[in-house]
Design an enzyme around this catalytic site. Structure first.
Site, short mmCIF file in Angstrom:
data_model
loop_
_atom_site.label_atom_id
_atom_site.label_comp_id
_atom_site.label_asym_id
_atom_site.label_seq_id
_atom_site.Cartn_x
_atom_site.Cartn_y
_atom_site.Cartn_z
N ASP A 65 0.85 -1.19 0.00
CA ASP A 65 0.00 0.00 0.00
C ASP A 65 0.88 1.23 0.00
O ASP A 65 1.95 1.25 0.62
CB ASP A 65 -0.90 0.02 1.24
CG ASP A 65 -1.94 -1.09 1.22
OD1 ASP A 65 -2.43 -1.42 0.13
OD2 ASP A 65 -2.27 -1.63 2.30
N ASP B 236 -7.12 -1.42 -4.52
CA ASP B 236 -8.19 -1.04 -3.59
C ASP B 236 -9.08 0.03 -4.19
O ASP B 236 -10.31 -0.01 -4.06
CB ASP B 236 -7.59 -0.51 -2.28
CG ASP B 236 -6.78 -1.55 -1.52
OD1 ASP B 236 -7.07 -2.74 -1.68
OD2 ASP B 236 -5.86 -1.16 -0.78
#
Length: 216
Positions: free
Chosen positions: A147, A181
Site C-alpha cells: 500500500d 483497492d
C-alpha cells in the site's frame, strides 16, 4: 470476442498500473518512508498490509491463508460472472464496473500469492530486492499487499463537547491503500449509484425478449 475488448483492456490497464506502482515502491522505498506529491494532502507512504484492504488485518497466519484462498475463490466467481454478463449483453457500464472490481481483486491476489516468493523483506532500514539469493520472505499465498496512497485531506481536533472523542486529534482520510483497492471501491460505488439504471435496462431487455417469445 465482441464485447470483451473494453473490459479486458480496462482490467489490463488497472493491473499494469497497480503492479508497476507496487514494484517501484517495493524496490525504491523502505517501510514507512514517505514523500509528498501535492503538499501535505497527497502522499506516497509505503506500508505492507498482511490482511485486508485499506490496512485492515485478519487473524494471523491461518487468517492470512484463509483470506488469500477466499480472494482466489471470489475472483474466480467474479470472473465467471463477468463472462456471463458479457455473453448475455448486460449493461455496458455495469460490466465495466464489475471489471474494475475483478482487476482490483486480482491485483491484491498477485501480492498475496507471489510477492513473498520473489521479494526480500522490506524493513524501515532496507529496501527489498527482487529475486534475492536464498528466496523471498514468505511462502506461496503468505505475501504482504503493498500500500502506498495516502490522502490526509483534513487534520484537526474534535471539540471538547464532542461525545467520546472530545479533544482528540482526527484525520480524514487516514487509510493507506493502493490502485487495486481504489479500483474495487470505485466499481462498488458506481454500481450502488447507478444500480437503478443498470437493472432497469436489464429488466426492459428481458421484458422485450419475453414479449418476442409470446408473439412467436
Amino acid at each position: 470476442m465482441k464485447g470483451y475488448t473494453k473490459p479486458v483492456l480496462l482490467i489490463t490497464i488497472i493491473l499494469l498500473i497497480d503492479q508497476i506502482s507496487k514494484f517501484w515502491v517495493k524496490l525504491n522505498m523502505t517501510i514507512n518512508q514517505q514523500f509528498k506529491v501535492i503538499g501535505d494532502k497527497v502522499l506516497i507512504h509505503f506500508i505492507e498490509n498482511p490482511g485486508m484492504a485499506y490496512g485492515m488485518e485478519f487473524g494471523g497466519e491461518y487468517g492470512k491463508l484463509f483470506l488469500s484462498v477466499f480472494r482466489i475463490i471470489a475472483v474466480i466467481g467474479i470472473g465467471y460472472g463477468l463472462h456471463y454478463m458479457i455473453k448475455n449483453k448486460y449493461n455496458r457500464g455495469f460490466i465495466l464496473n464489475v471489471a474494475l472490481i475483478f482487476a482490483g481483486a486480482m491485483g491484491n491476489i498477485i501480492d498475496s500469492a507471489f510477492y513473498g516468493m520473489i521479494f526480500s523483506e522490506s524493513t524501515p532500514f532496507q529496501k527489498a530486492v527482487l529475486f534475492p539469493e536464498g528466496g523471498g520472505y514468505a511462502t506461496f499465498l503468505h505475501g504482504y499487499v503493498v500500500d502506498m496512497l495516502h490522502f490526509p485531506l483534513i487534520n484537526g481536533t474534535f471539540p471538547d463537547w464532542f461525545p467520546f472523542w472530545g479533544g482528540e486529534r482526527f484525520q480524514f482520510f487516514s487509510p493507506i491503500f493502493n490502485v487495486a483497492d481504489s479500483a474495487i471501491t470505485v466499481g462498488v460505488i458506481m454500481i450502488l449509484i447507478f444500480q437503478k439504471r443498470y437493472f432497469k435496462e436489464e429488466h426492459v431487455e428481458n421484458s422485450n425478449v419475453n414479449s418476442e417469445i409470446v408473439e412467436d
